[in-house]
Design a protein around this motif. Structure first.
Motif, PDB file in Angstrom:
ATOM      1  N   GLY A 173     134.119  -9.373 -46.523  1.00 12.18           N
ATOM      2  CA  GLY A 173     133.450 -10.197 -45.271  1.00 12.18           C
ATOM      3  C   GLY A 173     132.097  -8.163 -44.626  1.00 12.18           C
ATOM      4  O   GLY A 173     131.756  -8.138 -44.358  1.00 12.18           O
ATOM      5  N   THR A 174     133.448  -6.954 -44.709  1.00  9.40           N
ATOM      6  CA  THR A 174     132.432  -5.638 -44.150  1.00  9.40           C
ATOM      7  C   THR A 174     131.453  -5.782 -44.742  1.00  9.40           C
ATOM      8  O   THR A 174     131.269  -5.301 -46.559  1.00  9.40           O
ATOM      9  CB  THR A 174     134.404  -4.295 -44.583  1.00  9.40           C
ATOM     10  N   LEU A 175     130.748  -4.499 -44.128  1.00  4.28           N
ATOM     11  CA  LEU A 175     129.579  -4.139 -44.893  1.00  4.28           C
ATOM     12  C   LEU A 175     130.001  -2.227 -45.238  1.00  4.28           C
ATOM     13  O   LEU A 175     129.140  -1.736 -44.298  1.00  4.28           O
ATOM     14  CB  LEU A 175     128.283  -3.977 -44.154  1.00  4.28           C
ATOM     15  N   LEU A 176     131.504  -2.147 -45.723  1.00  2.15           N
ATOM     16  CA  LEU A 176     131.395  -0.754 -46.249  1.00  2.15           C
ATOM     17  C   LEU A 176     130.859   0.186 -46.543  1.00  2.15           C
ATOM     18  O   LEU A 176     130.279   1.324 -46.185  1.00  2.15           O
ATOM     19  CB  LEU A 176     132.858  -0.128 -46.132  1.00  2.15           C
ATOM     20  N   ALA A 177     130.591  -0.273 -47.841  1.00  2.00           N
ATOM     21  CA  ALA A 177     130.347  -0.676 -48.975  1.00  2.00           C
ATOM     22  C   ALA A 177     128.035  -0.558 -49.502  1.00  2.00           C
ATOM     23  O   ALA A 177     127.480   0.105 -50.423  1.00  2.00           O
ATOM     24  CB  ALA A 177     130.515  -0.414 -50.368  1.00  2.00           C
ATOM     25  N   TYR A 178     127.562  -1.842 -49.164  1.00  2.00           N
ATOM     26  CA  TYR A 178     126.902  -1.840 -49.220  1.00  2.00           C
ATOM     27  C   TYR A 178     125.997  -2.413 -47.797  1.00  2.00           C
ATOM     28  O   TYR A 178     126.733  -2.654 -46.581  1.00  2.00           O
ATOM     29  CB  TYR A 178     126.542  -3.417 -49.819  1.00  2.00           C
ATOM     30  N   LYS A 179     124.674  -2.674 -47.886  1.00  2.00           N
ATOM     31  CA  LYS A 179     124.181  -2.547 -46.416  1.00  2.00           C
ATOM     32  C   LYS A 179     124.304  -4.409 -46.221  1.00  2.00           C
ATOM     33  O   LYS A 179     123.513  -4.047 -45.588  1.00  2.00           O
ATOM     34  CB  LYS A 179     122.711  -1.772 -47.149  1.00  2.00           C
ATOM     35  N   TYR A 180     123.402  -5.023 -47.588  1.00  2.00           N
ATOM     36  CA  TYR A 180     124.208  -6.412 -46.938  1.00  2.00           C
ATOM     37  C   TYR A 180     125.228  -6.588 -48.068  1.00  2.00           C
ATOM     38  O   TYR A 180     126.046  -6.445 -47.935  1.00  2.00           O
ATOM     39  CB  TYR A 180     122.284  -6.843 -47.878  1.00  2.00           C
TER      40      TYR A 180
END
Length: 325
Positions: A173-180
Motif C-alpha cells: 500500500g505504499t506510494l513509491l511508484a504511483y501517485k494513486y
C-alpha cells in the motif's frame, strides 16, 4: 564456444531474471561480470552454483575484460552513458531501456519476427517495450496473411513493470511508484504524459510496432493502464486487415507461429490469463473473434510475463542469435 557476459543492473527485477534465463537456457557463459549502482556494490549473487560479487558500474568497467555480450537492464540514462563504452570495448550490447529503440541505426528485435535485423547492428541492439513484444507476435502472424491496416491496443499492465517499487505499492500500500493507490484500482497512466495527450508508454507501443513490423503505413493507437496484478501484462487488441479471412484460419496462423500458445476454447471457458502466463516464456493468445463493426476486423486477447518474454527472455534470445551469426 563460451563467451564472457556482463549483466548491467544485475540486482534489479529484470537483471535478476536475465541471470535466471541465462541459466535456464544453458547460455555459453565463460566469465560473468555483474554490474549495478553504487548501493549494490559488493552484493553476492549465486549463478549456476558459483558466487559472484556485484561491482559498481564505472566508465572503465568494460575495459580489458573481453566481454562479448552485455545485457543492459538499468534504465535509459545508464544505457545512454555506458552502452557506447561497452561497445567501444568490444561488446555487443542488448539494451532493455527505451533510449535506443527508435534510433534508425539500432535494430529493434523480437527474434521470432525480425532476427535478420540483428545483422545490421553497430554494437547495440534494442529490446522492445514489454507490451509491444507480446503484441507484435500475434500481429505478425496476422499481418503476414492479411495485411494489417489499423491496430487499437488497450493494455492491462502489471505492477512489476514499475520494478520493486510497483510491487511494494501493490503488496504494502505504499506510494513509491504511483501517485494513486494501485490496490483495488486501475490507473490509466503509464509513464509521463506528452503534449499530444498520450503517455510515453502509449507512444512506445505505437512507434515500436511499426518499426518491428517494418510497416509505417499501419495505423496504431493505444491506451495503457496499470492494474493491481503482480506479474504478466494482458492486452486487448483490435485489428483491421485488408483481406477477408476465416476466424479458424486466424487461429491456425497464431497457433503455428513460434513463441505463442493458442488458448481459445470458449466452450470450456479457456482463455489466456495473467495468473497462468506468469513464469512462462511464451505469449498466450485467445478470445479471437470477428469484429463486426468493420469489414475485416479481429479482436483478440493476449497475456505474457512482462519480466520474462517482455524483457529478460527476449534479450537472451537476441543474445543467442548474436552468437549464431
Amino acid at each position: 564456444m563460451k563467451v564472457n557476459v556482463a549483466v548491467v543492473g544485475a540486482t534489479g527485477l529484470v537483471g535478476s531474471m536475465m541471470l535466471k534465463v541465462l541459466s535456464e537456457e544453458n547460455f555459453p557463459v565463460d566469465n560473468l561480470f555483474l554490474f549495478s549502482s553504487k548501493k549494490s556494490d559488493g552484493e553476492k549473487i549465486n549463478y549456476c552454483g558459483k558466487e559472484y560479487i556485484v561491482e559498481e558500474l564505472k566508465e572503465d568497467s568494460f575495459l580489458e575484460k573481453n566481454i562479448k555480450i552485455a545485457l543492459f537492464a538499468a534504465g535509459g540514462s545508464v544505457s545512454e552513458k555506458f552502452a557506447p563504452l561497452a561497445v567501444k570495448a568490444g561488446a555487443t550490447v542488448i539494451d532493455n531501456s527505451s533510449f535506443f529503440r527508435m534510433d534508425k541505426d539500432v535494430p529493434l528485435v523480437v527474434p521470432e519476427i525480425n532476427p535478420e535485423d540483428i545483422k545490421n547492428n553497430k554494437g547495440i541492439i534494442a529490446n522492445p517495450n514489454c507490451s509491444t513484444i507480446q503484441s507484435v507476435l500475434p500481429l505478425k502472424a496476422i499481418h503476414d496473411k492479411y495485411k494489417i491496416k489499423r491496430v487499437i491496443f488497450s493494455t492491462y499492465q502489471s505492477v512489476s513493470g514499475s520494478g520493486l517499487k510497483g510491487i511494494s505499492d501493490l503488496e504494502n500500500g505504499t506510494l513509491l511508484a504511483y501517485k494513486y493507490p494501485i490496490i483495488n484500482n486501475c490507473i490509466p497512466q503509464i509513464d509521463v504524459f506528452l503534449e499530444n495527450g498520450y503517455t510515453k508508454e502509449e507512444m512506445k507501443m505505437i512507434n515500436e510496432t511499426k518499426k518491428i513490423l517494418h510497416d509505417d503505413s499501419i495505423l496504431v493507437t493505444a491506451t495503457t493502464v496499470r492494474v493491481p496484478v503482480k506479474y504478466s501484462h494482458s492486452i486487448s487488441i483490435n485489428v483491421e486487415v485488408e483481406k477477408p479471412f476465416e476466424i479458424s484460419d486466424v487461429k491456425k496462423a497464431i497457433s503455428e507461429y513460434p513463441g505463442m500458445v493458442l488458448q481459445d476454447d470458449i466452450a470450456n471457458e479457456i482463455y489466456p490469463m495473467a495468473i497462468n502466463s506468469a513464469g512462462k516464456n511464451e505469449v498466450f493468445v485467445g478470445r479471437i473473434r470477428r469484429d463486426f463493426t468493420v469489414e475485416n476486423g479481429i479482436n483478440l486477447w493476449c497475456c505474457a510475463d512482462n519480466i520474462r518474454k517482455g524483457a529478460a527472455t527476449n534479450a537472451v534470445q537476441i543474445a543467442k542469435k548474436v552468437l549464431e551469426d
